[in-house]
Design an enzyme around this catalytic site. Structure first.
Site: not given
Ligand SMILES: Nc1nc2c(ncn2[C@@H]2O[C@H](COP(=O)(O)OP(=O)(O)OP(=O)(O)O)[C@@H](O)[C@H]2O)c(=O)[nH]1
Ligand SMILES: [Zn+2]
Length: 358
Positions: A290, A292
Protein backbone atom coordinates in the site's frame (compact mmCIF):
# COMPACT_ATOMS: atom_id res chain seq x y z
CA UNK A 1 11.24 37.71 -4.96
CA UNK A 2 12.30 36.02 -8.15
CA UNK A 3 10.81 33.99 -10.96
CA UNK A 4 13.17 31.12 -10.17
CA UNK A 5 11.26 27.88 -9.50
CA UNK A 6 11.69 26.69 -5.91
CA UNK A 7 12.58 23.13 -4.90
CA UNK A 8 8.98 21.91 -4.86
CA UNK A 9 8.41 23.30 -8.33
CA UNK A 10 11.62 21.76 -9.65
CA UNK A 11 10.54 18.40 -8.22
CA UNK A 12 7.28 18.65 -10.17
CA UNK A 13 9.31 19.36 -13.31
CA UNK A 14 11.55 16.40 -12.56
CA UNK A 15 8.54 14.07 -12.33
CA UNK A 16 7.27 15.34 -15.68
CA UNK A 17 10.75 14.92 -17.20
CA UNK A 18 10.99 11.31 -16.08
CA UNK A 19 7.53 10.54 -17.47
CA UNK A 20 8.77 11.76 -20.87
CA UNK A 21 12.05 9.88 -20.68
CA UNK A 22 14.20 12.96 -19.96
CA UNK A 23 17.05 12.36 -17.47
CA UNK A 24 17.14 14.24 -14.16
CA UNK A 25 20.23 15.25 -12.17
CA UNK A 26 20.54 14.85 -8.39
CA UNK A 27 22.72 17.43 -6.69
CA UNK A 28 24.52 14.73 -4.68
CA UNK A 29 26.20 13.79 -7.96
CA UNK A 30 24.14 11.48 -10.16
CA UNK A 31 22.09 11.48 -13.33
CA UNK A 32 19.07 9.19 -13.45
CA UNK A 33 16.71 7.84 -16.08
CA UNK A 34 13.44 6.05 -15.36
CA UNK A 35 13.56 2.57 -16.90
CA UNK A 36 9.93 2.67 -17.94
CA UNK A 37 10.53 5.59 -20.30
CA UNK A 38 14.10 4.77 -21.28
CA UNK A 39 14.82 4.50 -25.00
CA UNK A 40 17.73 2.99 -26.92
CA UNK A 41 19.20 6.36 -27.88
CA UNK A 42 19.42 7.62 -24.31
CA UNK A 43 20.75 4.28 -23.09
CA UNK A 44 23.52 4.52 -25.73
CA UNK A 45 24.22 8.10 -24.70
CA UNK A 46 24.47 7.08 -21.04
CA UNK A 47 26.95 4.37 -21.97
CA UNK A 48 28.99 6.80 -24.05
CA UNK A 49 29.48 8.94 -20.94
CA UNK A 50 31.61 6.14 -19.48
CA UNK A 51 31.57 5.30 -15.79
CA UNK A 52 29.57 2.46 -14.32
CA UNK A 53 25.81 2.98 -14.47
CA UNK A 54 23.73 0.81 -12.17
CA UNK A 55 20.13 -0.28 -12.34
CA UNK A 56 18.47 0.71 -9.06
CA UNK A 57 15.44 -1.37 -8.06
CA UNK A 58 13.59 -1.77 -4.78
CA UNK A 59 14.37 -4.50 -2.27
CA UNK A 60 10.95 -5.97 -3.14
CA UNK A 61 11.85 -6.33 -6.81
CA UNK A 62 15.29 -7.66 -5.89
CA UNK A 63 13.65 -10.44 -3.87
CA UNK A 64 11.79 -11.65 -6.96
CA UNK A 65 14.96 -11.37 -9.02
CA UNK A 66 16.92 -13.30 -6.38
CA UNK A 67 19.41 -10.42 -6.30
CA UNK A 68 21.14 -9.42 -3.06
CA UNK A 69 19.86 -6.08 -1.78
CA UNK A 70 22.84 -4.91 0.27
CA UNK A 71 21.14 -1.60 0.93
CA UNK A 72 18.01 -3.23 2.40
CA UNK A 73 15.19 -1.40 0.67
CA UNK A 74 17.26 -0.79 -2.48
CA UNK A 75 19.43 -2.97 -4.72
CA UNK A 76 22.04 -1.54 -7.11
CA UNK A 77 22.33 -3.98 -10.00
CA UNK A 78 25.57 -3.70 -11.93
CA UNK A 79 24.84 -3.11 -15.60
CA UNK A 80 26.59 -5.75 -17.74
CA UNK A 81 28.60 -4.32 -20.65
CA UNK A 82 26.31 -5.94 -23.19
CA UNK A 83 23.03 -4.97 -21.46
CA UNK A 84 20.39 -4.06 -24.03
CA UNK A 85 17.30 -1.95 -23.60
CA UNK A 86 15.30 -5.17 -23.51
CA UNK A 87 17.49 -6.54 -20.72
CA UNK A 88 17.13 -3.39 -18.62
CA UNK A 89 13.37 -3.36 -19.10
CA UNK A 90 12.89 -7.01 -18.31
CA UNK A 91 14.86 -6.73 -15.07
CA UNK A 92 12.66 -3.82 -14.01
CA UNK A 93 9.32 -5.06 -15.31
CA UNK A 94 7.93 -8.42 -14.13
CA UNK A 95 5.63 -8.79 -17.15
CA UNK A 96 7.72 -11.58 -18.65
CA UNK A 97 9.22 -13.01 -15.43
CA UNK A 98 7.50 -16.32 -16.03
CA UNK A 99 8.48 -16.51 -19.70
CA UNK A 100 12.09 -15.44 -19.06
CA UNK A 101 12.55 -16.48 -15.43
CA UNK A 102 16.36 -16.19 -15.28
CA UNK A 103 17.56 -12.64 -15.81
CA UNK A 104 20.83 -13.25 -14.07
CA UNK A 105 22.88 -14.08 -12.31
CA UNK A 106 22.60 -10.46 -11.25
CA UNK A 107 25.52 -8.78 -9.57
CA UNK A 108 24.66 -6.08 -7.07
CA UNK A 109 26.87 -3.35 -5.64
CA UNK A 110 27.84 -3.56 -2.02
CA UNK A 111 30.27 -0.68 -1.46
CA UNK A 112 29.30 2.94 -1.08
CA UNK A 113 25.93 4.37 -0.15
CA UNK A 114 22.61 4.15 -1.92
CA UNK A 115 21.14 7.53 -0.96
CA UNK A 116 21.01 8.82 -4.52
CA UNK A 117 19.60 5.53 -5.78
CA UNK A 118 16.93 5.67 -3.08
CA UNK A 119 16.04 9.18 -4.21
CA UNK A 120 15.91 7.98 -7.84
CA UNK A 121 13.42 5.25 -6.92
CA UNK A 122 11.32 7.66 -4.86
CA UNK A 123 11.15 10.01 -7.82
CA UNK A 124 10.04 7.21 -10.17
CA UNK A 125 7.31 6.25 -7.68
CA UNK A 126 6.19 9.87 -7.35
CA UNK A 127 5.96 9.99 -11.15
CA UNK A 128 3.76 6.87 -11.00
CA UNK A 129 6.30 4.93 -13.08
CA UNK A 130 7.81 1.52 -12.45
CA UNK A 131 10.17 1.89 -9.46
CA UNK A 132 13.41 1.33 -11.35
CA UNK A 133 16.06 3.77 -12.55
CA UNK A 134 19.41 3.78 -14.29
CA UNK A 135 21.77 5.82 -12.15
CA UNK A 136 25.22 7.11 -13.13
CA UNK A 137 27.34 9.06 -10.69
CA UNK A 138 28.74 12.31 -12.06
CA UNK A 139 31.42 14.53 -10.54
CA UNK A 140 29.98 17.94 -11.09
CA UNK A 141 26.20 17.69 -10.92
CA UNK A 142 25.55 21.39 -11.47
CA UNK A 143 27.84 21.53 -14.48
CA UNK A 144 26.39 18.31 -15.90
CA UNK A 145 22.82 19.60 -15.57
CA UNK A 146 23.78 22.88 -17.24
CA UNK A 147 25.68 21.22 -20.10
CA UNK A 148 22.80 18.85 -20.89
CA UNK A 149 20.02 21.32 -20.05
CA UNK A 150 18.55 18.99 -17.42
CA UNK A 151 16.54 19.62 -14.25
CA UNK A 152 18.76 19.61 -11.16
CA UNK A 153 17.18 18.70 -7.82
CA UNK A 154 18.43 18.10 -4.29
CA UNK A 155 18.26 14.38 -3.48
CA UNK A 156 17.17 15.13 0.09
CA UNK A 157 14.06 16.95 -1.14
CA UNK A 158 12.90 13.85 -3.05
CA UNK A 159 12.80 11.68 0.04
CA UNK A 160 11.37 14.40 2.29
CA UNK A 161 8.07 13.00 3.57
CA UNK A 162 6.43 16.23 4.70
CA UNK A 163 2.86 16.58 3.50
CA UNK A 164 2.51 19.20 0.81
CA UNK A 165 0.07 21.97 1.80
CA UNK A 166 -3.38 21.58 0.22
CA UNK A 167 -5.29 24.58 -1.04
CA UNK A 168 -9.08 24.66 -1.12
CA UNK A 169 -9.79 25.77 -4.70
CA UNK A 170 -13.56 25.88 -5.10
CA UNK A 171 -16.71 24.22 -3.89
CA UNK A 172 -20.10 24.12 -5.55
CA UNK A 173 -23.50 22.52 -5.16
CA UNK A 174 -23.98 19.21 -7.00
CA UNK A 175 -27.38 17.58 -6.41
CA UNK A 176 -26.84 13.83 -6.23
CA UNK A 177 -29.12 10.81 -6.55
CA UNK A 178 -28.51 10.05 -2.87
CA UNK A 179 -29.12 13.60 -1.70
CA UNK A 180 -30.04 16.84 -3.39
CA UNK A 181 -27.93 18.60 -0.77
CA UNK A 182 -24.60 17.55 -2.28
CA UNK A 183 -21.54 19.79 -2.57
CA UNK A 184 -18.18 19.04 -4.18
CA UNK A 185 -14.98 20.61 -2.83
CA UNK A 186 -11.73 20.57 -4.84
CA UNK A 187 -8.35 20.63 -3.06
CA UNK A 188 -5.03 21.16 -4.85
CA UNK A 189 -1.62 20.33 -3.37
CA UNK A 190 1.16 22.93 -3.72
CA UNK A 191 3.54 20.30 -5.12
CA UNK A 192 1.73 19.95 -8.45
CA UNK A 193 0.52 16.40 -7.72
CA UNK A 194 -3.08 15.25 -8.24
CA UNK A 195 -6.06 17.11 -6.85
CA UNK A 196 -8.34 15.46 -4.29
CA UNK A 197 -12.05 15.94 -3.71
CA UNK A 198 -14.48 16.02 -0.82
CA UNK A 199 -18.17 15.29 -1.35
CA UNK A 200 -20.17 16.92 1.41
CA UNK A 201 -23.71 15.64 1.95
CA UNK A 202 -26.09 17.95 3.81
CA UNK A 203 -24.55 20.39 6.25
CA UNK A 204 -22.86 18.19 8.88
CA UNK A 205 -22.41 19.62 12.38
CA UNK A 206 -18.69 20.49 12.68
CA UNK A 207 -18.73 19.93 16.45
CA UNK A 208 -19.97 16.31 16.24
CA UNK A 209 -18.44 13.16 14.68
CA UNK A 210 -19.27 13.11 10.97
CA UNK A 211 -20.08 9.97 8.98
CA UNK A 212 -17.08 9.81 6.68
CA UNK A 213 -15.36 7.65 4.08
CA UNK A 214 -11.80 7.83 2.77
CA UNK A 215 -12.20 6.47 -0.72
CA UNK A 216 -9.21 5.84 -2.98
CA UNK A 217 -9.69 6.33 -6.70
CA UNK A 218 -10.43 3.15 -8.61
CA UNK A 219 -11.12 3.92 -12.27
CA UNK A 220 -12.00 0.30 -13.00
CA UNK A 221 -14.29 -0.20 -10.02
CA UNK A 222 -15.78 3.28 -9.54
CA UNK A 223 -16.42 4.05 -13.20
CA UNK A 224 -16.40 0.85 -15.19
CA UNK A 225 -18.17 -1.40 -12.72
CA UNK A 226 -15.23 -3.83 -12.55
CA UNK A 227 -16.00 -7.00 -10.63
CA UNK A 228 -12.35 -7.50 -9.62
CA UNK A 229 -12.73 -5.31 -6.52
CA UNK A 230 -15.48 -3.89 -4.31
CA UNK A 231 -14.76 -0.18 -4.88
CA UNK A 232 -17.80 0.76 -6.97
CA UNK A 233 -20.37 -0.70 -4.55
CA UNK A 234 -18.42 0.78 -1.61
CA UNK A 235 -18.43 4.24 -3.19
CA UNK A 236 -22.15 4.17 -3.93
CA UNK A 237 -22.97 2.40 -0.63
CA UNK A 238 -21.15 5.05 1.39
CA UNK A 239 -22.86 7.91 -0.44
CA UNK A 240 -26.24 6.19 -0.01
CA UNK A 241 -25.72 5.84 3.74
CA UNK A 242 -24.75 9.51 4.00
CA UNK A 243 -27.85 10.41 1.98
CA UNK A 244 -30.05 8.32 4.28
CA UNK A 245 -28.59 9.98 7.39
CA UNK A 246 -28.78 13.40 5.74
CA UNK A 247 -25.12 14.20 6.42
CA UNK A 248 -21.61 12.97 5.68
CA UNK A 249 -18.30 13.62 3.95
CA UNK A 250 -16.77 11.33 1.35
CA UNK A 251 -13.15 12.05 0.57
CA UNK A 252 -12.21 10.97 -2.93
CA UNK A 253 -8.43 10.68 -2.90
CA UNK A 254 -6.72 10.39 -6.27
CA UNK A 255 -4.42 7.60 -5.19
CA UNK A 256 -5.36 5.09 -7.88
CA UNK A 257 -4.26 1.51 -7.31
CA UNK A 258 -3.37 2.05 -3.64
CA UNK A 259 -1.07 4.84 -4.74
CA UNK A 260 0.81 3.22 -7.64
CA UNK A 261 -1.20 4.73 -10.49
CA UNK A 262 -3.46 3.10 -13.05
CA UNK A 263 -0.74 1.83 -15.39
CA UNK A 264 1.03 0.03 -12.54
CA UNK A 265 -2.31 -1.28 -11.24
CA UNK A 266 -2.95 -2.80 -14.67
CA UNK A 267 0.54 -4.34 -14.53
CA UNK A 268 -0.51 -5.81 -11.17
CA UNK A 269 -3.75 -7.12 -12.72
CA UNK A 270 -1.76 -8.75 -15.47
CA UNK A 271 0.38 -10.50 -12.84
CA UNK A 272 -2.81 -11.55 -11.03
CA UNK A 273 -3.88 -13.28 -14.25
CA UNK A 274 -0.63 -15.24 -13.96
CA UNK A 275 -1.69 -16.47 -10.51
CA UNK A 276 -0.23 -13.93 -8.07
CA UNK A 277 -2.48 -12.31 -5.45
CA UNK A 278 -2.91 -8.54 -5.05
CA UNK A 279 -0.10 -8.21 -2.50
CA UNK A 280 2.37 -10.49 -4.33
CA UNK A 281 1.72 -8.61 -7.56
CA UNK A 282 2.61 -5.27 -5.94
CA UNK A 283 5.80 -6.76 -4.52
CA UNK A 284 6.90 -8.29 -7.82
CA UNK A 285 6.53 -4.87 -9.40
CA UNK A 286 8.73 -3.43 -6.67
CA UNK A 287 6.05 -1.66 -4.65
CA UNK A 288 4.90 -2.04 -1.06
CA UNK A 289 1.39 -3.47 -0.53
CA UNK A 290 0.00 0.00 0.00
CA UNK A 291 1.67 3.22 -1.15
CA UNK A 292 -1.14 5.60 -0.16
CA UNK A 293 -0.78 8.66 2.05
CA UNK A 294 -3.86 8.97 4.26
CA UNK A 295 -2.59 12.16 5.90
CA UNK A 296 -4.16 13.93 2.90
CA UNK A 297 -7.61 12.77 4.00
CA UNK A 298 -7.05 13.91 7.58
CA UNK A 299 -5.80 17.29 6.39
CA UNK A 300 -8.87 17.86 4.19
CA UNK A 301 -11.20 16.96 7.05
CA UNK A 302 -9.42 19.42 9.33
CA UNK A 303 -9.58 22.18 6.72
CA UNK A 304 -13.33 21.57 6.42
CA UNK A 305 -13.66 22.02 10.18
CA UNK A 306 -14.04 18.39 11.28
CA UNK A 307 -12.05 16.81 14.09
CA UNK A 308 -13.88 13.53 14.65
CA UNK A 309 -15.47 10.93 12.39
CA UNK A 310 -17.49 7.75 12.22
CA UNK A 311 -15.35 6.08 9.57
CA UNK A 312 -16.90 3.81 6.94
CA UNK A 313 -14.20 1.19 6.33
CA UNK A 314 -13.14 -2.41 6.82
CA UNK A 315 -9.48 -1.39 6.95
CA UNK A 316 -8.08 -0.96 10.49
CA UNK A 317 -4.96 0.75 9.06
CA UNK A 318 -7.15 3.64 7.90
CA UNK A 319 -8.51 4.05 11.45
CA UNK A 320 -5.00 4.02 12.93
CA UNK A 321 -3.61 6.48 10.39
CA UNK A 322 -6.53 8.89 10.90
CA UNK A 323 -5.91 8.84 14.65
CA UNK A 324 -2.18 9.40 14.10
CA UNK A 325 -2.99 12.38 11.91
CA UNK A 326 -5.12 13.99 14.60
CA UNK A 327 -8.62 12.91 13.55
CA UNK A 328 -10.56 11.17 16.30
CA UNK A 329 -12.32 8.01 15.03
CA UNK A 330 -15.20 7.49 17.44
CA UNK A 331 -16.58 4.52 15.54
CA UNK A 332 -15.61 2.23 12.66
CA UNK A 333 -18.68 1.64 10.52
CA UNK A 334 -18.31 -1.56 8.43
CA UNK A 335 -18.89 -1.25 4.69
CA UNK A 336 -19.51 -4.73 3.37
CA UNK A 337 -20.98 -4.51 -0.08
CA UNK A 338 -20.14 -5.80 -3.52
CA UNK A 339 -18.63 -9.23 -2.88
CA UNK A 340 -18.89 -11.48 -5.95
CA UNK A 341 -17.24 -14.57 -7.41
CA UNK A 342 -14.54 -12.50 -9.17
CA UNK A 343 -13.39 -10.50 -6.13
CA UNK A 344 -13.83 -13.17 -3.48
CA UNK A 345 -10.12 -14.15 -3.49
CA UNK A 346 -9.05 -10.46 -3.58
CA UNK A 347 -11.11 -9.68 -0.47
CA UNK A 348 -9.84 -12.84 1.25
CA UNK A 349 -6.23 -11.80 0.52
CA UNK A 350 -6.87 -8.34 1.97
CA UNK A 351 -8.26 -9.98 5.11
CA UNK A 352 -5.40 -12.47 5.40
CA UNK A 353 -2.47 -10.20 4.50
CA UNK A 354 -3.56 -6.60 5.05
CA UNK A 355 -5.64 -7.02 8.19
CA UNK A 356 -9.01 -6.13 6.64
CA UNK A 357 -11.99 -7.12 8.72
CA UNK A 358 -14.39 -9.50 7.03
N1 LIG B 1 -2.29 -2.10 -6.53
C1 LIG B 1 -3.53 -2.55 -6.55
N2 LIG B 1 -4.52 -1.70 -6.23
C2 LIG B 1 -5.76 -2.17 -6.24
C3 LIG B 1 -6.09 -3.49 -6.59
N3 LIG B 1 -7.43 -3.63 -6.53
C4 LIG B 1 -7.92 -2.44 -6.13
N4 LIG B 1 -6.94 -1.56 -5.95
C5 LIG B 1 -6.97 -0.19 -5.46
O1 LIG B 1 -7.19 -0.27 -4.06
C6 LIG B 1 -7.82 0.90 -3.62
C7 LIG B 1 -9.03 0.47 -2.79
O2 LIG B 1 -9.20 1.40 -1.90
P1 LIG B 1 -10.25 1.50 -0.72
O3 LIG B 1 -11.57 1.00 -1.14
O4 LIG B 1 -10.12 2.90 -0.23
O5 LIG B 1 -9.70 0.65 0.40
P2 LIG B 1 -9.34 -0.39 1.38
O6 LIG B 1 -7.98 -0.14 1.89
O7 LIG B 1 -9.60 -1.71 0.76
O8 LIG B 1 -10.31 -0.20 2.63
P3 LIG B 1 -11.87 -0.10 2.77
O9 LIG B 1 -12.48 -0.21 1.44
O10 LIG B 1 -12.05 1.23 3.40
O11 LIG B 1 -12.25 -1.19 3.67
C8 LIG B 1 -8.15 1.71 -4.84
O12 LIG B 1 -7.17 2.73 -5.01
C9 LIG B 1 -8.05 0.70 -5.97
O13 LIG B 1 -7.68 1.28 -7.20
C10 LIG B 1 -5.01 -4.35 -6.93
O14 LIG B 1 -5.17 -5.53 -7.20
N5 LIG B 1 -3.77 -3.84 -6.90
ZN1 LIG C 1 -11.28 -1.07 -7.04
Amino acid sequence: MSFFPDITERLARARADLRMGVPVVLDGGAVLLAVETLDAARLAHLRALGGAPVLAVTGRRAETLKARAYDGDIARIVLPDDATLYWVRSVADPADDLRVPMKGPLQTARDGVADLHRAAIALCKAARLLPAALVLTVDNATGFARTHNLTLIPAAAVVDTALSPLQPIISARVPLEVSEAGRLHVFRPDDGAEEHYAVEIGRPDRSAPVLSRLHSACFTGDLLGSLKCDCGPQLRGALRQMGNEGAGVLLYLNQEGRGIGLANKMRAYSLQDQGFDTVEANHRLGFEDDERDFRIGAEILKQMGFSSVRLLTNNPAKVALMEQSGINVVERVPLKVGENTHNHAYLATKAAKSGHLL
